[in-house]
Design a protein around this motif. Structure first.
Motif, mmCIF file in Angstrom:
data_model
loop_
_atom_site.group_PDB
_atom_site.id
_atom_site.type_symbol
_atom_site.label_atom_id
_atom_site.label_comp_id
_atom_site.label_asym_id
_atom_site.label_seq_id
_atom_site.Cartn_x
_atom_site.Cartn_y
_atom_site.Cartn_z
ATOM 1 N N VAL A 201 54.959 47.039 59.678
ATOM 2 C CA VAL A 201 53.639 47.480 60.129
ATOM 3 C C VAL A 201 53.785 48.823 60.837
ATOM 4 O O VAL A 201 54.834 49.124 61.410
ATOM 5 N N GLY A 202 52.726 49.624 60.778
ATOM 6 C CA GLY A 202 52.736 50.925 61.427
ATOM 7 C C GLY A 202 52.122 50.867 62.809
ATOM 8 O O GLY A 202 51.280 50.004 63.099
ATOM 9 N N GLU A 203 52.534 51.792 63.672
ATOM 10 C CA GLU A 203 51.917 51.888 64.994
ATOM 11 C C GLU A 203 50.427 52.178 64.838
ATOM 12 O O GLU A 203 50.044 53.065 64.076
ATOM 13 N N GLY A 209 45.582 49.488 62.529
ATOM 14 C CA GLY A 209 46.967 49.269 62.155
ATOM 15 C C GLY A 209 47.114 49.220 60.648
ATOM 16 O O GLY A 209 46.141 49.007 59.922
ATOM 17 N N VAL A 210 48.329 49.433 60.181
ATOM 18 C CA VAL A 210 48.615 49.395 58.744
ATOM 19 C C VAL A 210 49.707 48.368 58.476
ATOM 20 O O VAL A 210 50.749 48.374 59.139
ATOM 21 N N LEU A 211 49.460 47.484 57.523
ATOM 22 C CA LEU A 211 50.521 46.643 56.986
ATOM 23 C C LEU A 211 51.101 47.397 55.800
ATOM 24 O O LEU A 211 50.480 47.476 54.736
ATOM 25 N N LEU A 240 49.821 45.457 69.734
ATOM 26 C CA LEU A 240 49.979 46.906 69.896
ATOM 27 C C LEU A 240 48.646 47.623 70.087
ATOM 28 O O LEU A 240 48.620 48.844 70.238
ATOM 29 N N GLY A 241 47.541 46.872 70.046
ATOM 30 C CA GLY A 241 46.238 47.470 70.306
ATOM 31 C C GLY A 241 45.346 47.642 69.103
ATOM 32 O O GLY A 241 44.252 48.205 69.214
#
Length: 289
Positions: A201-203, A209-211, A240-241
């Motif tokens: 996953v991306g920050e 967010g991105v999977l 992470l928000g």
């Protein structure tokens, strides 16, 4: 609007706000508002996603189309790829005025000369991972491309859902570490040190967010591990928000092909993801002399 006088000229700093307004009109669900910093990275040919492909390009040229009053009603960036001599239309926005899209595309073709042309091949800094053109939201741009001899290829399915995902199961045991390419977090499920499944996953950016991917090794498939790891990955993003999550499915293989993503699509749909659009890239072969 686009059928009258159009002046195509190089982008200038004074165009920034009008261009940002054009970008906002085309923003898709699950995409952040384009900031000045994002625009400046795109103008310079920089992007965190597909960075290696951007490094292969000559410095991009960005042009705007202005109407008789001087108002910017379209913007396009194009570049040459020296390694194979191909030309690329990198991004284009025109409030879906087909005449404006046509004028900008013709300008790119004139600037780059007779050569193989690609359009919307990889992600720019203007988006969070959109590697191609969302054809459902951009029908006028599609028509302009096709009228000039570009042929589209359906490559990706773009999906999203809200977070948190309290309706999904969780992986019983997994490790969480950092990922550098792409940047973010990596979740792994192992059994006796053998990798069974992983997700990256991306920050989150602006609450999104991105999977990037999730995979389950063949011996571990059919046990519900993918769905459970998906739930854990979405928990990580929420922690992470992130308030929503997007993903991209390379959904171009037929259902009977070993590379088919039919099972992944079913998993994401059952997990509450909905399709935002289909993403197509475009090719125009070198004109025959």
């Amino acid at each position: 609007m686009g059928t009258g006088f159009l002046n195509v000229r190089p982008y200038e700093g004074r165009d920034e706000q009008e261009v940002l307004q054009l970008l906002e009109r085309d923003r898709l669900p699950g995409q952040p508002v384009v900031t000045t910093a994002m625009l400046r990275d795109a103008l310079a040919g920089r992007s965190e996603v597909d960075a290696g492909w951007w490094e292969e390009l000559a410095p991009p040229e960005t042009s705007v189309a202005a109407d008789a009053s001087g108002t910017v009603i379209g913007v396009m960036s194009h570049a040459l790829r020296p390694k194979d001599g191909a030309g690329l239309v990198l991004w284009l926005h025109c409030a879906e005025d087909q005449a404006v899209a046509d004028r900008l595309l013709r300008h790119a073709l004139k600037c780059l000369g007779p050569r193989e042309m690609h359009a919307f091949d990889f992600a720019s800094a203007l988006t969070l991972g959109l590697e191609a053109l969302p054809v459902g939201h951009r029908p006028a741009t599609v028509r302009a491309l096709e009228n000039l001899g570009f042929v589209g290829e359906d490559l990706w399915r773009y999906m999203r859902r809200d977070l948190p995902a309290t309706d999904l199961p969780r992986a019983n045991t997994h490790t969480l570490g950092d990922s550098t390419d792409p940047a973010g977090k990596r979740l792994e499920v192992r059994e006796k040190d053998e990798l069974l499944a992983e997700a990256v996953v991306g920050e989150p950016r602006a609450g999104i967010g991105v999977l990037w991917w999730i995979s389950v090794e063949p011996p571990a498939q059919g046990r519900g591990l993918g769905r459970a790891l998906l739930g854990s990955a979405l928990d990580v993003l929420a922690d992470l928000g992130a308030e929503q999550v997007i993903l991209f499915v390379d959904d171009d293989a037929p259902a009977d092909d070993p590379r088919s993503r039919s099972a992944a699509n079913r998993m994401y749909e059952r997990a509450g993801f909905t399709e935002v659009d289909r993403l197509h890239s475009f090719l125009r072969p070198t004109p025959v002399a």
